[in-house]
Every structure is written in C-alpha cells, then in structure tokens.
Enzyme design. Structure first.
Site, mmCIF file in Angstrom:
data_model
loop_
_atom_site.group_PDB
_atom_site.id
_atom_site.type_symbol
_atom_site.label_atom_id
_atom_site.label_comp_id
_atom_site.label_asym_id
_atom_site.label_seq_id
_atom_site.Cartn_x
_atom_site.Cartn_y
_atom_site.Cartn_z
ATOM 1 N N SER A 9 -35.627 -78.527 -42.779
ATOM 2 C CA SER A 9 -34.185 -78.383 -42.541
ATOM 3 C C SER A 9 -33.909 -78.644 -41.058
ATOM 4 O O SER A 9 -34.426 -77.951 -40.183
ATOM 5 C CB SER A 9 -33.724 -76.976 -42.909
ATOM 6 O OG SER A 9 -32.367 -76.826 -42.540
ATOM 7 N N HIS A 34 -33.302 -82.135 -45.089
ATOM 8 C CA HIS A 34 -32.184 -81.291 -45.504
ATOM 9 C C HIS A 34 -31.232 -81.108 -44.321
ATOM 10 O O HIS A 34 -31.664 -80.758 -43.216
ATOM 11 C CB HIS A 34 -32.736 -79.946 -45.964
ATOM 12 C CG HIS A 34 -31.735 -79.006 -46.529
ATOM 13 N ND1 HIS A 34 -31.295 -79.082 -47.836
ATOM 14 C CD2 HIS A 34 -31.078 -77.951 -45.979
ATOM 15 C CE1 HIS A 34 -30.428 -78.113 -48.064
ATOM 16 N NE2 HIS A 34 -30.270 -77.409 -46.943
ATOM 17 N N ASP A 36 -27.706 -79.193 -43.104
ATOM 18 C CA ASP A 36 -26.808 -78.082 -43.416
ATOM 19 C C ASP A 36 -25.457 -78.276 -42.756
ATOM 20 O O ASP A 36 -25.329 -78.172 -41.534
ATOM 21 C CB ASP A 36 -27.425 -76.766 -42.917
ATOM 22 C CG ASP A 36 -28.588 -76.317 -43.778
ATOM 23 O OD1 ASP A 36 -28.415 -76.228 -45.006
ATOM 24 O OD2 ASP A 36 -29.676 -76.061 -43.215
ATOM 25 N N MET A 38 -21.916 -76.745 -42.182
ATOM 26 C CA MET A 38 -21.185 -75.464 -42.255
ATOM 27 C C MET A 38 -19.836 -75.630 -41.568
ATOM 28 O O MET A 38 -19.749 -76.229 -40.495
ATOM 29 C CB MET A 38 -21.994 -74.366 -41.564
ATOM 30 C CG MET A 38 -23.403 -74.199 -42.117
ATOM 31 S SD MET A 38 -24.227 -72.763 -41.422
ATOM 32 C CE MET A 38 -25.917 -73.026 -42.003
ATOM 33 N N HIS A 67 -26.272 -80.421 -47.667
ATOM 34 C CA HIS A 67 -25.882 -79.129 -48.246
ATOM 35 C C HIS A 67 -24.533 -78.730 -47.650
ATOM 36 O O HIS A 67 -24.454 -78.351 -46.486
ATOM 37 C CB HIS A 67 -26.995 -78.127 -47.901
ATOM 38 C CG HIS A 67 -26.746 -76.727 -48.328
ATOM 39 N ND1 HIS A 67 -27.552 -75.687 -47.910
ATOM 40 C CD2 HIS A 67 -25.799 -76.170 -49.133
ATOM 41 C CE1 HIS A 67 -27.110 -74.560 -48.447
ATOM 42 N NE2 HIS A 67 -26.041 -74.826 -49.172
ATOM 43 N N MET A 69 -21.803 -76.352 -47.050
ATOM 44 C CA MET A 69 -21.347 -74.956 -47.056
ATOM 45 C C MET A 69 -19.925 -74.969 -46.503
ATOM 46 O O MET A 69 -19.685 -74.641 -45.339
ATOM 47 C CB MET A 69 -22.292 -74.105 -46.209
ATOM 48 C CG MET A 69 -23.602 -73.798 -46.910
ATOM 49 S SD MET A 69 -24.922 -73.315 -45.791
ATOM 50 C CE MET A 69 -25.553 -74.934 -45.337
ATOM 51 N N MET A 138 -29.966 -70.567 -53.348
ATOM 52 C CA MET A 138 -30.099 -69.964 -52.024
ATOM 53 C C MET A 138 -30.987 -68.724 -52.138
ATOM 54 O O MET A 138 -30.755 -67.861 -52.993
ATOM 55 C CB MET A 138 -28.722 -69.551 -51.466
ATOM 56 C CG MET A 138 -27.796 -70.702 -51.124
ATOM 57 S SD MET A 138 -28.509 -71.947 -50.042
ATOM 58 C CE MET A 138 -28.931 -70.987 -48.578
ATOM 59 N N GLY A 143 -25.630 -69.548 -44.056
ATOM 60 C CA GLY A 143 -24.941 -69.419 -42.771
ATOM 61 C C GLY A 143 -25.862 -69.539 -41.579
ATOM 62 O O GLY A 143 -25.449 -70.071 -40.541
ATOM 63 N N PHE A 144 -27.092 -69.091 -41.719
ATOM 64 C CA PHE A 144 -27.991 -69.089 -40.569
ATOM 65 C C PHE A 144 -29.430 -69.333 -41.013
ATOM 66 O O PHE A 144 -29.822 -68.903 -42.098
ATOM 67 C CB PHE A 144 -27.913 -67.750 -39.822
ATOM 68 C CG PHE A 144 -26.539 -67.479 -39.274
ATOM 69 C CD1 PHE A 144 -26.156 -67.957 -38.028
ATOM 70 C CD2 PHE A 144 -25.599 -66.793 -40.047
ATOM 71 C CE1 PHE A 144 -24.867 -67.744 -37.549
ATOM 72 C CE2 PHE A 144 -24.312 -66.575 -39.576
ATOM 73 C CZ PHE A 144 -23.946 -67.049 -38.319
ATOM 74 N N GLY A 145 -30.184 -69.996 -40.151
ATOM 75 C CA GLY A 145 -31.607 -70.145 -40.388
ATOM 76 C C GLY A 145 -32.323 -68.870 -39.949
ATOM 77 O O GLY A 145 -31.712 -67.966 -39.365
ATOM 78 N N GLY A 146 -33.602 -68.787 -40.271
ATOM 79 C CA GLY A 146 -34.425 -67.702 -39.761
ATOM 80 C C GLY A 146 -34.253 -66.357 -40.449
ATOM 81 O O GLY A 146 -34.703 -65.340 -39.925
ATOM 82 N N ASP A 172 -33.862 -72.573 -50.916
ATOM 83 C CA ASP A 172 -33.464 -72.766 -49.521
ATOM 84 C C ASP A 172 -33.222 -71.412 -48.867
ATOM 85 O O ASP A 172 -32.336 -70.670 -49.296
ATOM 86 C CB ASP A 172 -32.172 -73.611 -49.510
ATOM 87 C CG ASP A 172 -31.670 -73.925 -48.117
ATOM 88 O OD1 ASP A 172 -32.389 -73.673 -47.140
ATOM 89 O OD2 ASP A 172 -30.536 -74.447 -48.024
ATOM 90 N N GLY A 173 -34.026 -71.121 -47.840
ATOM 91 C CA GLY A 173 -33.830 -69.900 -47.066
ATOM 92 C C GLY A 173 -35.077 -69.027 -47.058
ATOM 93 O O GLY A 173 -35.540 -68.602 -48.106
ATOM 94 N N GLY A 174 -35.642 -68.826 -45.874
ATOM 95 C CA GLY A 174 -36.815 -67.963 -45.753
ATOM 96 C C GLY A 174 -38.047 -68.517 -46.431
ATOM 97 O O GLY A 174 -38.932 -67.758 -46.847
ATOM 98 N N GLY A 194 -36.825 -74.548 -42.862
ATOM 99 C CA GLY A 194 -36.437 -74.860 -41.485
ATOM 100 C C GLY A 194 -37.394 -74.249 -40.495
ATOM 101 O O GLY A 194 -38.287 -74.911 -39.955
#
Ligand code: DX5
Ligand code: ZN
Length: 223
Positions: A9, A34, A36, A38, A67, A69, A138, A143-146, A172-174, A194
């Site tokens: 990402s 990917h 993102d 937003m 993606h 958002m 998701m 909204g945020f990476g990490g 997607d995410g974590g 990411g």
C-alpha cells in the site's frame, strides 16, 4: 481458482519519493500496487487523488488497485478511470450505491470491486457477487495505516469464500506475515500490506515469505 496476490500500500511509502516507492515495490515482486484515496469526509484523513494514480500507472508495469474511501465516489469515478486505474474498489457504506459504479467501471474495461468495513456484515456484499471482480474486507477501520488487525473479521472471510469459491477476496489493514496467513486460512487470496512491507528491512524477502505462507494456508484449507 484464485491466485495469491501481494499488494503493497503506497500510503506507507515516503511521500517525498512516491515514484521510486512504486518501482521499489514492483522490483520486490509485488503483484499490484494498492492506492488509498481518502476524501476527508468518509474518513477523517486526506491522502491521494487521481494524479497520484496516473503517476503510478505511468511509472509501474504492475496493475493499480484503487481504494476509494469517499462519500461520493460517483463524482470522482471518471477521473480515476481516466488516470488508468486497473481495479477500482467502492465501499458499500458510501453515499453512492455501488451498482451503477461497478457497471460503469467494467464497461470501461477495468476491474471493479466492493469494500466492507469491519462492522459491516458479510451479507452486504451478497447482491454484488455476480457483478464484481473482487471483494475487499477491511481488517482495520479505514482512514489510517499502521493500525492493529481486527480478528473478528476472520469469520466474514470464510462466509464470503463459501458463497464465492472463485472470486478474489482481499484483506486490508494490519496485514503482517501472521495475520495474512490467518486470513488465507479463512479464504482470502489477496493481501494489502502497507506498514509491514514498506518498513521491512528487505521488502523482496518479506513479499516472498508472505506469498509462501499464504499459498500454504490458502491451498491447504480443505486438507
Ligand atoms: C487504511 C487503508 C490501508 C492502509 C493499510 O484505511 O485502506 O490500505 O494503507 O496500512 P497498514 O498495512 O499499515 O495497516
Ligand atoms: Zn486500502
């Protein structure tokens, strides 16, 4: 039969060197990139728009997964098609219904998919199963990476896989080596990561390791 795909990402890259970050991921063996998008309204963050997607499209030889958002993806869609997006992903929670957007995206010769937030039930994607190329689940709140992976999404992956054995199901995410493997065991075949890939000391080795673990977990599911 779906294939295992690993997608870095770009959100986790150094924004001072985005083109280099695209090439770096491509050379490290990424299947696609990917991106993102937003809008500061659907989620409380602003990231990238169609010009970054265009840059990525011109820079890389791998496909883009875009993606959205955004509260109103309908007003943005032409711009993202024009920018060269290969796959466009629409949230079912957006104000604009995905149906016509999926149709328009596919009519333009691109792939299209829907995205479900962590708390949105699996049933919300059921009506789209015949008209999408991918379902993205998701595994954090967008909204945020990490952020930390949300385990409670795992049964939803298994439900959707039981309804659609051949569809691309992405998460997607974590996503790390461990959480990717857990998702693959549940039935996901595409993995957006990411932080874990861009912060890895060796992205190529990390992608290879993720691919190996996910292949074993995904194809060994029924064993
Ligand atoms: C979050 C984005 C993700 C994000 C993932 O809203 O949709 O694609 O880049 O970042 P990591 O892998 O750091 O959780
Ligand atoms: Zn994303």
């Amino acid at each position: 039969m779906p294939s295992i795909q690993i997608l870095p990402s770009l959100l986790a890259a150094d924004f001072g060197h985005l083109a280099e970050a695209c090439l770096f991921a491509e050379r490290a063996g990424a299947d696609a990139m990917h991106l993102d998008v937003m809008d500061g309204h659907f989620v409380p963050n602003l990231t990238m728009g169609q010009d970054i997607v265009r840059m990525a499209d011109r820079t890389m030889n791998i496909p883009s997964s875009v993606h959205l958002m955004c509260t109103h993806p309908a007003v943005l869609l032409d711009g993202f098609l024009d920018a060269g997006s290969d796959l466009i992903l629409f949230h079912v929670e957006s104000h604009d219904a995905p149906g016509p957007l999926l149709k328009k995206t596919r009519a333009a010769g691109r792939r299209a998919g829907v995205v479900l937030n962590p708390e949105t039930p699996a049933e919300a994607c059921r009506e789209f199963l015949g008209t999408v190329d991918e379902i993205l689940l998701m595994t954090v709140h967008p909204g945020f990476g990490g952020q930390a992976f949300l385990q409670h999404v795992l049964p939803k992956i298994a439900d959707i896989r039981s309804w659609a054995p051949d569809l691309d199901i992405s998460v997607d995410g974590g996503i790390t080596l461990d959480t990717a493997e857990a998702c693959a065991r549940a039935g996901a075949n595409a993995f957006v990561a990411g932080t874990s890939l861009y912060r890895a000391s060796d992205m190529k080795a990390e992608i290879a390791a993720m691919r190996e673990r996910c292949e074993k977990a995904f194809f060994g599911r029924r064993a």
